[in-house]
Design an enzyme around this catalytic site. Structure first.
Site, PDB file in Angstrom:
ATOM      1  CB  ILE B 158      16.337 103.817  66.226  1.00 52.18           C
ATOM      2  CG1 ILE B 158      15.810 105.262  66.161  1.00 52.18           C
ATOM      3  CG2 ILE B 158      15.192 102.848  66.491  1.00 52.18           C
ATOM      4  CD1 ILE B 158      14.868 105.551  65.005  1.00 52.18           C
ATOM      5  CB  ILE B 232       9.951 100.669  64.612  1.00 54.14           C
ATOM      6  CG1 ILE B 232      11.372 100.231  64.955  1.00 54.14           C
ATOM      7  CG2 ILE B 232       8.983  99.983  65.570  1.00 54.14           C
ATOM      8  CD1 ILE B 232      12.508 101.003  64.458  1.00 54.14           C
ATOM      9  NE  ARG B 234      11.032 106.181  56.306  1.00 59.50           N
ATOM     10  CZ  ARG B 234      10.510 107.171  57.034  1.00 59.50           C
ATOM     11  NH1 ARG B 234       9.383 106.999  57.708  1.00 59.50           N
ATOM     12  NH2 ARG B 234      11.115 108.344  57.087  1.00 59.50           N
ATOM     13  CD  GLU B 263       3.908 103.962  56.806  1.00 61.81           C
ATOM     14  OE1 GLU B 263       3.894 105.147  57.161  1.00 61.81           O
ATOM     15  OE2 GLU B 263       4.702 103.131  57.242  1.00 61.81           O
ATOM     16  CG  HIS B 281       4.919 105.657  60.454  1.00 63.92           C
ATOM     17  ND1 HIS B 281       5.446 105.633  59.184  1.00 63.92           N
ATOM     18  CD2 HIS B 281       5.953 106.035  61.257  1.00 63.92           C
ATOM     19  CE1 HIS B 281       6.725 105.976  59.201  1.00 63.92           C
ATOM     20  NE2 HIS B 281       7.054 106.226  60.458  1.00 63.92           N
TER      21      HIS B 281
END
Lengths: 317, 317
Positions: B158, B232, B234, B263, B281
């Site tokens: 990523i 993006i 955690r 979350e 998310h």
């Protein structure tokens, strides 16, 4: 004594500050110059600064009989009657490329925000729907960028920068432009063919009589129900009522708009839609692009008053 | 008779559909399995599907004495107690890279939207302030991307995709990661040094004990008043109260967040801020990344039930 320069359009004060250090500014601020200044005051005006999108025709030019240079702040000059200027031997300058990166950035910002439904997502978090696990059809997964077909309409400096940016998202990039360019993207010979092929249409073409309402109901229909339109060029390139209809009846999926038919107005029928992302013509609106545009304006003014040709003159029509 | 697979986390029905075509699914939907199913029902469960961020410890594993495979839907596996799984000889699989493009895209979306103040801009148009020429300090020009220093924290799949995307915006890209990678970006040997250098910090590091609250008040202070944080990865990587304080007192300029400490909750102190862009998310939340993640889950399950090693197993710690 410093030369006098008329400010024709309405600009924020901060954007004119550097010009005021070198020239005496007469600020008409968007009004007809003869409503704000006497003909005596206008008699010796030889140069003016305007926003390219503001209408500037022969009648306004005639209010300043000595006018020799129209300097556009920004890359656009679609509001200037070039034939009228040529007839009066008035040079027309602009700021080519000065804001291209900034405008290309806003195009990609609008593309990503529209396709990923960022406004809906932010509202889903802020409004507490996420915490409440509230079902939302608008939050269903959408197609992302990977492998997506992006069509760029216009391959000038801004179009090229948009293409380079969207290609980095692992997309396929195609374009339509009056002529084929030496770029690594698939060329389409008509806007129809491009719209048929792509799922996101990025409008980066220069505004003018030949591109007026080029994106109409027919093009939007070809784009289709998974399609998006992004416009950072000029509102005139899109048939705005046709766009609103296509967005409302889901002929297309969504749109990202920085420009509108009649700025600064966005119709209620547009602002009421959840599948659009709207920005107030801020494409060129970054600190560095303002500095670059001001550099071009000053270079044009300085050259003109030194009796030299404008370094950044608009290309012949 | 199809094998039985337990669904451990709460997932939208559509995401489990393909698994249901091949396996008999027992859906615990985020509850403790023994609250939803009898020990008889759990006795022959050999595999489960979980969201990597959901806490899954030894006590839950012990509810299924025959459990042999924990298959994470997505790239993350930070919620899984890997030591507890290893002790019980349970294989742990995930979906490496399947959503990398989609997550990198949302990172860039948040970066652009935060730095160009897209939410404020959209509201300025929709609320009528633009048409009324209402002055707005939030709408003043900001620094754009051209020449901007972007720091990427973490250089996995990523992180690499984020770097490739932001580089296309004519930025300078630097990174910090445990080790130097063969990438064309400037390496920084500490997160401190990266934060000191960059003006946008993109968090793409894997969550874990070593990265817990790595982005704290000190790092945010080094990022400075023109700085932005985008996360993006955690929520645990950021000290969230420190971030809220830094955003509130303008120690930094803004943030774009797809992940949060707890979350699906974003604290009121965060959702009240105008200088943040928040998404629920949805980084991996595109049609194509769901298909790719499901492909990985199915490949892991099919291999496991065929007595073979998982093709997509989590790397050794």
């Amino acid at each position: 004594m410093p030369e006098r320069v008329l400010i024709y359009s309405r600009f924020p004060k901060a954007q004119m500050e550097r010009f005021g250090q070198r020239y005496e500014l007469l600020n008409a601020a968007g009004k007809a110059p003869n409503e704000v200044f006497s003909s005596d005051q206008l008699a010796d005006i030889r140069a003016l600064i305007t926003a390219g999108g503001t209408a500037l025709r022969g009648d306004a030019m005639d209010m300043m009989p000595k006018l020799g240079a129209i300097v556009c702040y920004g890359t656009g000059y679609d509001g200037v009657d070039l034939a009228a200027a040529a007839k009066r031997k008035i040079a027309v300058g602009h700021s080519p490329g000065a804001n291209a990166a900034s405008v290309a950035d806003i195009a990609v910002t609008l593309m990503l925000a529209a396709t990923r439904r960022l406004l809906v997502a932010d509202d889903y978090v802020r409004g507490g729907s996420w915490a409440a696990a509230k079902p939302s059809p608008m939050m269903r997964p959408q197609a992302g960028m990977l492998g997506r077909k992006i069509g760029v309409y216009g391959m000038g400096e801004i179009g090229r920068k948009i293409a380079a940016r969207v290609a980095a998202f692992e997309t396929e990039v195609g374009y339509f432009s009056r002529s084929r360019h030496d770029v690594p993207y698939q060329y389409f010979s008509s806007l129809d063919a491009l719209a048929e092929w792509c799922s996101v249409l990025m409008i980066a073409v220069r505004a003018g009589a030949d591109t007026n309402h080029a994106v109409d109901a027919n093009i939007l229909k070809k784009l289709g129900k998974d399609g998006y339109v992004v416009n950072i060029s000029r509102g005139s390139v899109i048939d705005q009522p046709a766009l609103i209809a296509a967005l409302s009846d889901q002929t297309i999926a969504g749109a990202g708009l920085d420009v509108y038919a009649k700025e600064p107005h966005a119709p209620d029928a547009l602002t009421a839609l959840p599948n659009v992302v709207l920005s107030p013509h801020i494409g060129g609106h970054t600190l560095e692009s303002h500095v670059a545009m001001q550099d071009c304006v000053l270079a044009n003014l300085d050259a003109f008053f030194a009796g030299k040709p404008l370094p950044y003159t608009v290309p012949p029509g």
